[in-house]
Design a protein around this motif. Sequence first.
Motif: not given
Length: 93
Positions: A5-10, A66-71, A78-89
């Motif tokens: 649950e914590f991992e998902k929320a983070t 936080l990003v360092g701990v996550m990595k 977990i992105f709320p929308i696919p990055l492709e929608r923003l043109g992110v390759e």
Amino acid sequence: MNNPEFEKATAEFVGAFELVFRYDWEYSKGMIGDEEEGCTFVEPGLDDENDDWGCRGALLEKYRQLVGVMKKNGIRPIFPIPLERLGVEKEAW
């Protein structure tokens, strides 16, 4: 770490944060914007990230921690929308 649950929320928080402040930066920059050309809120390219916005420096410090701990723990955003929608390759992670 063994708390799904914590991992998902983070991961969801960081995904949403990355979306607004990195991947959809052109819009966010128009709303905020004092960064160097070609930079983002997450990587503002400023000598002093606290200049005129002291909370930004603290936010970026804690975000990077936080990003360092996550990595380190193998947790990806977990992105709320696919990055492709923003043109992110390519995802920055």
